[in-house]
Design a protein around this motif. Sequence first.
Motif, PDB file in Angstrom:
ATOM      1  N   ASP A  97      40.895  36.197  41.648  1.00  0.00           N
ATOM      2  CA  ASP A  97      39.790  35.182  41.576  1.00  0.00           C
ATOM      3  C   ASP A  97      38.362  35.828  41.306  1.00  0.00           C
ATOM      4  O   ASP A  97      37.608  35.245  40.408  1.00  0.00           O
ATOM      5  N   ASP A  98      38.217  36.657  42.039  1.00  0.00           N
ATOM      6  CA  ASP A  98      37.090  37.552  42.045  1.00  0.00           C
ATOM      7  C   ASP A  98      36.893  38.063  40.695  1.00  0.00           C
ATOM      8  O   ASP A  98      35.817  38.292  39.796  1.00  0.00           O
ATOM      9  N   LYS A 111      35.881  35.835  37.793  1.00  0.00           N
ATOM     10  CA  LYS A 111      34.529  35.353  37.947  1.00  0.00           C
ATOM     11  C   LYS A 111      33.736  36.552  37.409  1.00  0.00           C
ATOM     12  O   LYS A 111      32.923  36.305  36.757  1.00  0.00           O
TER      13      LYS A 111
END
Length: 86
Positions: free
Chosen positions: A30-31, A34
């Motif tokens: 997820d990071d 982003k």
Amino acid sequence: MSQAKQTFESAFHRLEEILEIMNSDTVTLDDSLKLYEEADNLIRFCSKKLNDAETKVEMLMKNREGDLLIGQDKKPLTQDFPSGND
């Protein structure tokens, strides 16, 4: 930092930070997504800044009659910016 106040140098520095983070083994998926999105925005910002700078340099390279100086490759002549390290 908003893009209105962001400089090429600060955006490039942030890209380097993102690369470091993404190359680490500790970043989550997820990071990573982003960070990838942020990096994509920064790359577009930097590309626009470089294109704008190239256009300005081309304008400055005009000769006294106002004609753009054209190289053998039929492209406008440009001049490199001197680096601060010379």
